[in-house]
Scaffold this motif. Structure first.
Motif, PDB file in Angstrom:
ATOM      1  N   ALA A  86       0.924  -1.151   0.043  1.00  0.00           N
ATOM      2  CA  ALA A  86       0.090   0.037  -0.031  1.00  0.00           C
ATOM      3  C   ALA A  86       0.917   1.376   0.053  1.00  0.00           C
ATOM      4  O   ALA A  86       1.981   1.273   0.443  1.00  0.00           O
ATOM      5  CB  ALA A  86      -0.940  -0.045   1.387  1.00  0.00           C
ATOM      6  N   GLU A 136       4.737   5.488  -2.065  1.00  0.00           N
ATOM      7  CA  GLU A 136       4.150   6.522  -1.343  1.00  0.00           C
ATOM      8  C   GLU A 136       3.562   7.887  -2.116  1.00  0.00           C
ATOM      9  O   GLU A 136       4.098   7.699  -3.520  1.00  0.00           O
ATOM     10  CB  GLU A 136       5.501   7.356  -0.593  1.00  0.00           C
ATOM     11  CG  GLU A 136       6.552   7.768  -1.627  1.00  0.00           C
ATOM     12  CD  GLU A 136       8.003   7.978  -0.820  1.00  0.00           C
ATOM     13  OE1 GLU A 136       8.973   6.969  -1.400  1.00  0.00           O
ATOM     14  OE2 GLU A 136       8.076   8.878   0.125  1.00  0.00           O
ATOM     15  N   GLY A 137       2.857   8.507  -1.656  1.00  0.00           N
ATOM     16  CA  GLY A 137       2.302   9.429  -2.552  1.00  0.00           C
ATOM     17  C   GLY A 137       3.440  10.491  -3.025  1.00  0.00           C
ATOM     18  O   GLY A 137       4.412  10.968  -2.528  1.00  0.00           O
ATOM     19  N   HIS A 180      -3.874   9.036  -6.224  1.00  0.00           N
ATOM     20  CA  HIS A 180      -4.662   9.301  -4.779  1.00  0.00           C
ATOM     21  C   HIS A 180      -6.018  10.181  -4.913  1.00  0.00           C
ATOM     22  O   HIS A 180      -5.895  11.299  -4.995  1.00  0.00           O
ATOM     23  CB  HIS A 180      -3.473   9.977  -3.912  1.00  0.00           C
ATOM     24  CG  HIS A 180      -3.950   9.756  -2.546  1.00  0.00           C
ATOM     25  ND1 HIS A 180      -4.980   9.703  -2.079  1.00  0.00           N
ATOM     26  CD2 HIS A 180      -2.921   9.833  -1.592  1.00  0.00           C
ATOM     27  CE1 HIS A 180      -4.997   9.497  -0.811  1.00  0.00           C
ATOM     28  NE2 HIS A 180      -3.603   9.856  -0.349  1.00  0.00           N
ATOM     29  N   VAL A 196      -1.118  -4.242   1.457  1.00  0.00           N
ATOM     30  CA  VAL A 196      -0.743  -4.442   2.904  1.00  0.00           C
ATOM     31  C   VAL A 196       0.364  -3.402   3.106  1.00  0.00           C
ATOM     32  O   VAL A 196       1.023  -2.951   2.359  1.00  0.00           O
ATOM     33  CB  VAL A 196       0.230  -5.665   2.947  1.00  0.00           C
ATOM     34  CG1 VAL A 196       1.017  -5.788   4.269  1.00  0.00           C
ATOM     35  CG2 VAL A 196      -0.529  -7.036   2.513  1.00  0.00           C
ATOM     36  N   GLY A 197      -0.010  -2.606   4.393  1.00  0.00           N
ATOM     37  CA  GLY A 197       0.865  -1.286   4.648  1.00  0.00           C
ATOM     38  C   GLY A 197       1.808  -1.437   5.723  1.00  0.00           C
ATOM     39  O   GLY A 197       2.736  -2.030   5.410  1.00  0.00           O
ATOM     40  N   LEU A 219       7.772   3.034  11.320  1.00  0.00           N
ATOM     41  CA  LEU A 219       7.087   4.116  10.833  1.00  0.00           C
ATOM     42  C   LEU A 219       7.930   5.242  10.279  1.00  0.00           C
ATOM     43  O   LEU A 219       7.922   6.087   9.466  1.00  0.00           O
ATOM     44  CB  LEU A 219       5.852   4.721  11.508  1.00  0.00           C
ATOM     45  CG  LEU A 219       4.686   3.972  11.728  1.00  0.00           C
ATOM     46  CD1 LEU A 219       3.661   4.576  12.493  1.00  0.00           C
ATOM     47  CD2 LEU A 219       4.189   3.192  10.664  1.00  0.00           C
TER      48      LEU A 219
HETATM   49  C1  LIG Z   1       3.138   5.793   7.379  1.00  0.00           C
HETATM   50  C2  LIG Z   1       2.006   5.757   6.666  1.00  0.00           C
HETATM   51  C3  LIG Z   1       2.103   6.652   5.624  1.00  0.00           C
HETATM   52  C4  LIG Z   1       0.876   6.500   4.648  1.00  0.00           C
HETATM   53  N1  LIG Z   1       0.948   7.198   3.267  1.00  0.00           N
HETATM   54  C5  LIG Z   1      -0.085   7.083   2.710  1.00  0.00           C
HETATM   55  C6  LIG Z   1       0.094   7.704   1.211  1.00  0.00           C
HETATM   56  O1  LIG Z   1       1.032   8.424   1.072  1.00  0.00           O
HETATM   57  N2  LIG Z   1      -1.126   7.318   0.626  1.00  0.00           N
HETATM   58  C7  LIG Z   1      -2.271   6.750   0.853  1.00  0.00           C
HETATM   59  O2  LIG Z   1      -2.750   6.782  -0.118  1.00  0.00           O
HETATM   60  N3  LIG Z   1      -2.067   6.276   1.905  1.00  0.00           N
HETATM   61  C8  LIG Z   1      -1.211   6.364   2.935  1.00  0.00           C
HETATM   62  N4  LIG Z   1      -1.125   5.535   3.905  1.00  0.00           N
HETATM   63  C9  LIG Z   1      -2.449   4.586   4.215  1.00  0.00           C
HETATM   64  C10 LIG Z   1      -1.814   3.112   3.728  1.00  0.00           C
HETATM   65  O3  LIG Z   1      -1.703   2.970   2.393  1.00  0.00           O
HETATM   66  C11 LIG Z   1      -2.819   2.061   4.439  1.00  0.00           C
HETATM   67  O4  LIG Z   1      -3.973   2.181   3.612  1.00  0.00           O
HETATM   68  C12 LIG Z   1      -3.099   1.975   5.699  1.00  0.00           C
HETATM   69  O5  LIG Z   1      -1.716   1.900   6.449  1.00  0.00           O
HETATM   70  C13 LIG Z   1      -3.871   0.628   5.983  1.00  0.00           C
HETATM   71  O6  LIG Z   1      -3.224  -0.570   5.637  1.00  0.00           O
HETATM   72  P1  LIG Z   1      -2.551  -1.387   6.915  1.00  0.00           P
HETATM   73  O7  LIG Z   1      -3.620  -1.474   8.044  1.00  0.00           O
HETATM   74  O8  LIG Z   1      -2.108  -2.534   6.098  1.00  0.00           O
HETATM   75  O9  LIG Z   1      -1.232  -0.576   7.549  1.00  0.00           O
HETATM   76  C14 LIG Z   1      -0.304   5.568   4.934  1.00  0.00           C
HETATM   77  C15 LIG Z   1      -0.155   4.802   5.985  1.00  0.00           C
HETATM   78  C16 LIG Z   1       1.088   4.705   7.114  1.00  0.00           C
HETATM   79  C17 LIG Z   1       1.072   3.765   7.989  1.00  0.00           C
END
Ligand SMILES: Cc1cc2nc3c(=O)[nH]c(=O)nc-3n(C[C@H](O)[C@H](O)[C@H](O)COP(=O)(O)O)c2cc1C
Length: 390
Positions: free
Chosen positions: A26, A60-61, A190, A358-359, A386
């Motif tokens: 993710a 990342e964005g 995004h 998966v984030g 993080l």
């Molecule tokens: C450190 C961090 C940075 C994130 N940055 C973005 C981002 O740049 N763009 C985005 O669409 N989501 C971002 N997210 C959301 C993640 O893409 C993801 O949807 C979220 O963490 C849920 O997934 P997980 O439960 O597996 O971590 C970010 C999440 C985390 C933890």
């Protein structure tokens, strides 16, 4: 467990792109690209996830080629990458090459912060932030943004002009064209979390009375034009993934759609503009989206509904392998791993989604996908992952 998730390790054809499996990293902002330029450390970070058998990486964005795309948005950014200019493009070329060298696939997540960018911040502080109607959000939304940031953002500003809108759309198209030229395997957009595209979709931030506002379908027009411009820039082959969310950083309780019909009004025009996959951003994948729908459809999560109302592929995300969703783990200092694969696979087998995002688990453990395939034990998640780039 290895047998349980084995179906996720079947290849997937996405237009002309073949993915080795359905595990997707993710998009996660990292702040490790000084001057907007991703360096060798960023290339190593992504290629380690590819080497660990992640089927597709979404970066990342990455700021699109528009002067107000990036700044401070209340989450402590400093070194966000962008997708224009010689140095950044060379940096991204190295990322793509290193990911490809180990058999990975990678899309950049094209990002314009829109209303979330604090006025006067980022590489072009003199340029005003891009707001559809000059509105940041509701005065008392449920948010984790700092109070001083919210107070500053609540001051109304001018709405984007026709010319402003055209400039931003052209910026998305230019960055998409760069992405294709660099060898990226597709484009992720995004369209979620209260950033620019999402604020056109959301009635609270889009009060326009011209052709960019109105009912749900009309509010989708900006997203539609962005997708069309990107499609024209990259041609018919490159897959386009579009991330959307009900929740906004300005108000976690916000909803774009209260019924499947409303969701179709929002998403179908965007699908028809040229999207291949909808990425439905939620914190907990195992939640029914529209609880009052009767019958088996009542179980569908947001990704399941996105697939049903558009006919496109979809990706689920949110707490895969973890007990706590993203904001809960921030508050609690970490997240325990959870063996929620049975719940995930029951939904997958019912055809709710085609890809699994998966984030945080992949921040902690670059080999998460290969360990899932082999039934090995994952590294336990801690919030320290993080803030480092490993
Ligand atoms: C450190 C961090 C940075 C994130 N940055 C973005 C981002 O740049 N763009 C985005 O669409 N989501 C971002 N997210 C959301 C993640 O893409 C993801 O949807 C979220 O963490 C849920 O997934 P997980 O439960 O597996 O971590 C970010 C999440 C985390 C933890």
């Amino acid at each position: 467990m290895s047998n349980l998730v084995a179906p996720l390790f079947e290849p997937l054809q996405l237009g002309s792109l073949r993915l080795n499996n359905r595990i997707v990293m993710a998009p996660m902002t990292r702040n490790f690209s000084p001057g907007g330029v991703p360096g060798e450390d960023v290339a190593g970070y992504y290629s380690r996830r590819a080497l660990g058998e992640t089927g597709l990486i979404i970066t990342e964005g990455v700021g699109v080629d528009h002067p107000s795309a990036l700044g401070e948005a209340g989450i402590g950014e400093s070194d966000l990458p962008h997708l224009y200019g010689e140095a950044a493009l060379a940096g991204w070329r190295r990322v793509v090459e290193q990911v490809h060298a180990v058999g990975g696939r990678i899309f950049p997540q094209l990002w314009h912060q829109g209303v979330m960018r604090l006025q006067g911040t980022g590489p072009n502080p003199h340029i005003p932030s891009s707001r559809p109607s000059g509105i940041w959000g509701p005065p008392a939304g449920l948010t984790s943004s700092p109070a001083d940031y919210v107070a500053a953002q609540l001051v109304p500003t001018t709405a984007m002009s026709e010319e402003d809108i055209a400039d931003v759309i052209a910026g998305y198209a230019r960055s998409a064209a760069h992405a294709k030229a660099l060898g990226f395997d597709g484009i992720a957009i995004h369209g979620a979390h209260g950033y620019l595209i999402d604020t056109f979709l959301w009635c609270v931030t889009n009060a326009r009375t011209d052709a960019w506002g109105g009912d749900r379908k009309a509010r989708s027009r900006f997203a539609v034009e962005v997708v069309k411009a990107i499609r024209t820039a990259v041609g018919p082959e490159l897959p386009i993934l579009f991330r959307f969310s009900q929740w906004k950083q300005q108000d976690f309780k916000a909803r774009l759609a209260a019924t499947p019909e409303e969701l179709q009004d929002v998403l179908l025009p965007i699908a028809e503009a040229g999207v291949d996959v909808f990425d439905a951003s939620v914190r907990y994948f195992n939640r029914a989206e529209f609880a009052d729908i009767k019958g088996s459809d009542g179980e569908l999560n947001l990704a399941g509904w996105a697939k049903k109302v558009t006919g496109c592929m979809s990706m689920t995300v949110g707490g895969v392998g973890l007990e706590n969703g993203m904001y809960d783990s921030n508050k609690q200092g970490g997240a325990h791993s959870s063996n929620n694969f049975q719940l995930l696979m029951a939904r997958y087998e019912r055809g709710e989604f085609d890809l699994v995002g998966v984030g945080r688990s992949l921040l902690q453990d670059p080999n998460w996908a290969s360990k899932a395939r082999q039934g090995q034990v994952f590294e336990p998640f801690s919030n320290e992952s993080l803030s480092v780039l490993t």
